[in-house]
Design an enzyme around this catalytic site. Structure first.
Site, short mmCIF file in Angstrom:
data_model
loop_
_atom_site.label_atom_id
_atom_site.label_comp_id
_atom_site.label_asym_id
_atom_site.label_seq_id
_atom_site.Cartn_x
_atom_site.Cartn_y
_atom_site.Cartn_z
CE1 TYR A 146 -3.40 2.69 0.55
CE2 TYR A 146 -4.00 1.61 2.59
CZ TYR A 146 -4.23 2.56 1.63
OH TYR A 146 -5.32 3.40 1.78
CE LYS B 204 -6.13 2.50 -2.23
NZ LYS B 204 -6.88 2.97 -1.04
#
Lengths: 318, 318, 318, 318
Positions: A146, A174
């Protein structure tokens, strides 16, 4: 593996498409509102999303005690009921604490784990790489990175992401870095390196069409909590080559995204304005019962809610 | 209140003087090394420190699981045995999680709580103020603010600190902001506002003499783990008006502080270099058993340790 | 108006398409190499660019004395000879100095002026807005805003850009902010506000296809100095709706853009790596005579040049 | 050498003591107000300052056209008339432009040159070091480094400053970095390296006593424009060992420094608030004729001036 999932087929090795980061509905005394959460998850899956990301930033994960996090994950997994994979955030300042959360997510039946670079603790590139490698070794599920420098202070470099991807340490990323230039370069680098099944997701609500066209595996837009059908239409338009349709839908969603400007900037900042707006919109839409949010954030007030109501109206959601 | 403390007299309403942030010794498998921690605490108190700050940044608090944190706090409080007050860090990203740690510290017998602004979660001045006010209401012990923007991304403004001080929300501040200009202005502002018993501590190792002369209540220098006697001499020199002596001792400690440059910058950053150096120095001095440190940090290696040995030697600690 | 331009037709009210920021070739003793500059400009126009941006960041404008800047602008305007409009940078720390450069650009025959927010001097939103409004009043030519926070420390907000656009203060923006999310939102905001002829240019080499698809008026990519024909093909593919072709060309240019990684990071940073690479590539391609660059930057060395040669080769430019 | 200075003895190799950065008075149409500038300089010298720093940040140097800069320097040098040395800022984005300003300062009779790291242009440590070394070679006068990261984005590292000091490249530094910890370490490093005559000046108004006690050569406080006698008393108290007196004077000046908070933060930022307040205070005190300031800054208004009047009153200046 959670008993409820037995007999269901979830592809846990590849992740693609629209995977909203699920917000966490709360009751007015700031406990997890499980009934609202069930309604929210059902609505997302019915709209056609391809997966769910529970306990991410918009899910207030770092604001919740562990017991609340466990409850959220249980409800999301049970409600999803194997219809789509559930990716669970294991977001803690450093490695040993991430282990704890990741293992708990495994026990509860998640299909993949997402973690960030360390935060609060000051680190450099070597510490960050050691973090991801150690976490990946400790968990059996696929691990996604992330990239959210606005929260953790450091961007994951493309060089690092590419090395971790090639070594099979991470199954995807992400990207909430705000750096679409780097993300675009990463997509080209992955292709040139022959890394084909890497789940490169954009987290930017207003760049989904562009990034899917550029080869992103999917998107993780917080705004999809509010309008999952719009994002499903957007994804399908890109896949079918309807560029003009995709752009029109993207622009409609960009207008909807202005709900994050509804809260009074004189008394609200950051996540109060972002997740606070998503919750308020979902309350206006009747999906969740309150727009309560964890301390020290505050729920949006009546005037702010009226602004959100007007925007929902203007884009055809009411 | 911890049973061990009954019968001991600790002034829990004012905090002054030298209050080192205690590092957390670990075994080679990264468990809390309680025997080393006891030796460390005893050495600090014997040297003459005025208090102990457990579970601060240098104590690796955000890197430790809750069970390890509890153990650290128990050992520090039990070893201190009421000889000096123990201030406990309750450092978590947001309010509800800080509650949990603060209440646990109360149960374990700490004499005050320290917390930072929220981190990871994006907030503004209103959310930060609400955070401190809500935490203060939820705990019975005095609350100190920890101003450490390099970790949490935002500086606590003097306007906020002054308002919280005047309203009795916070009993003091540990300033690790790097902004000595603002700290100096705060000291004048507090005096002008008639706030007399506020515990304004500097966390900057190399500015202790200057800040004590300017009216700071005390210091919280991580380096005091390594040379508590030096910092005790420094404090006493200032109090007794021996400015030249204070400056000489301060400069000696400034030279000692160069141990944080010992780790190879090509493979170590941030806390690896800082707390990692303190631990290595304490191992060289025979106070703790290993220089193990929490993942994703790494312990300093032999070459790096040799550099620290040389510095310890040069300032007369070996 | 410059005599050489009389009789030529240049549309000075709208700016669209591919407008490369022209680099400034130097001789080995760091004087403007006018012969190389003429060759470069001719090559760009022959390739089909729609305009030229002289004295921008990649043109080393803030590194050049005024006499050198005047010479650059004269050569570019004379060589362009009315075939395409020439936009001139008037980039100085504050307003009065921008006046001087803008008026000189008018005298020399430029078709538009580009200026940034103030830099070095600390300012806020009100000072920035006053800066653009005062400059616009003082010059007759159209004014474009240059949004480059990495150089001036502050991003121009969409709110400000939209207000200046609606009030006719600025005719366009060159976005080098790195914030494609904000740029995308600006494009939607402009459309919703009915501002139709605003020249919103992206400065990001690797996002040209995406931003043109999203409605940008054009691009100002430094890399187009090196491969103008590639960027012309890219623009034309987007205009003709050949999305797959545009993406393929964009990815080829993204690979070419790796020349900015050729300089040794141990001894070169920032603009040495960027403009230094463009110059070296142009020298390798035989367009300019040396890769000399203004102090305190250094020209790329033989090993670095070899890396650039290999990249040029790999994308078919050699 | 300026003719006016012949026959005067100014020590141009060492710089110590109180050296205010002289603000630049303007007329209401923003031209240099030479009569006010003469009064200001005379007042500073009469108060007992040890030198003058013309064309620094508070002198609006980057906001002034070259002709205005020349005029300022001529007036300051002529008015000083050899009574104290005049240090001239040569503050431009990069090397060649600094050469131009530095040589002009030499021609006009300055006694030393001050320059910053490059700004606007993106550079790293190697480019910064090359900048200082090249400038030093090109000028005959002593060169001082100006460390002001808030304006140029990068801090000069102690490693670099020490190397430049040892090599005789720079004769001193004005520290406006906000990083007093680093400055304190630099003072110790210089002593340990045997660099004795280095002019390490603090630019922080509220830390002058502390930094002089720590061994700084002097101070360059913008606020000394407003109260030169206060800063002279402060310097003398430290030199004479009157620590309590120094602290009392320092605290009085810290209160006076609150004039920089007088401008309305809703419509004024940065230098409008800083230099704008100094000018307004000097106008209130009758030293300069107007509080006009360069665009895009704005002069303080009547309500803001009233706040400054009250502060001047409260510290005994009216």
């Amino acid at each position: 593996m959670n008993d409820e999932l037995e007999g269901h087929q979830v592809n846990t090795t590849t992740f693609r498409g629209l995977v909203p980061p699920v917000i966490t509905p709360l009751t007015t005394d700031r406990q997890v509102d499980t009934a609202s959460l069930e309604r929210l998850v059902d609505r997302l899956i019915t709209a056609g999303v391809d997966g769910l990301f529970a306990l991410g930033s918009s899910g207030e994960t770092v604001l919740l005690p562990d017991a609340a996090r466990d409850l959220v994950l249980e409800v999301v997994i049970k409600t999803a009921d194997g219809r789509v994979p559930v990716i669970a955030g294991a977001i803690e300042p450093a490695t040993a604490r991430v282990f704890e959360r990741a293992r708990q997510a495994e026990r509860l039946g998640a299909h993949a784990i997402v973690t960030t670079a360390p935060f609060y603790v000051l680190v450099g590139p070597h510490e960050i790489e050691r973090h991801f490698r150690t976490v990946a070794e400790a968990v059996e599920l696929p691990l996604l990175a992330y990239d959210i420098p606005v929260c953790v202070r450091q961007k994951l470099s493309n060089e690092l992401l590419l090395r971790l991807a090639r070594d099979g340490v991470i199954a995807g990323v992400k990207d909430s870095s705000g750096d679409d230039v780097a993300f675009r370069q990463l997509l080209v680098d992955l292709r040139d390196a022959g890394v084909d099944d890497f789940a490169a997701f954009t987290g930017h609500e207003v760049m989904v069409d562009a990034m899917l066209l550029a080869g992103a595996a999917g998107s993780v837009p917080g705004l999809a909590n509010v309008d999952p059908e719009g994002f499903v239409r957007l994804h399908r338009a890109v896949v079918s080559g309807d560029i003009a349709g995709a752009r029109a839908e993207q622009e409609r969603l960009t207008r909807l995204f202005k709900i994050v400007d509804a809260a009074d900037p004189a008394t609200a900042a950051g996540m109060t304005r972002g997740a606070g707006a998503f919750k308020t919109a979902l309350q206006v839409l009747g999906v969740i019962s309150t727009n309560a949010i964890s301390l020290p954030l505050r729920p949006l007030d009546a005037a702010e809610t009226a602004r959100i109501h007007a925007i929902l109206d203007s884009v055809g959601l009411i």
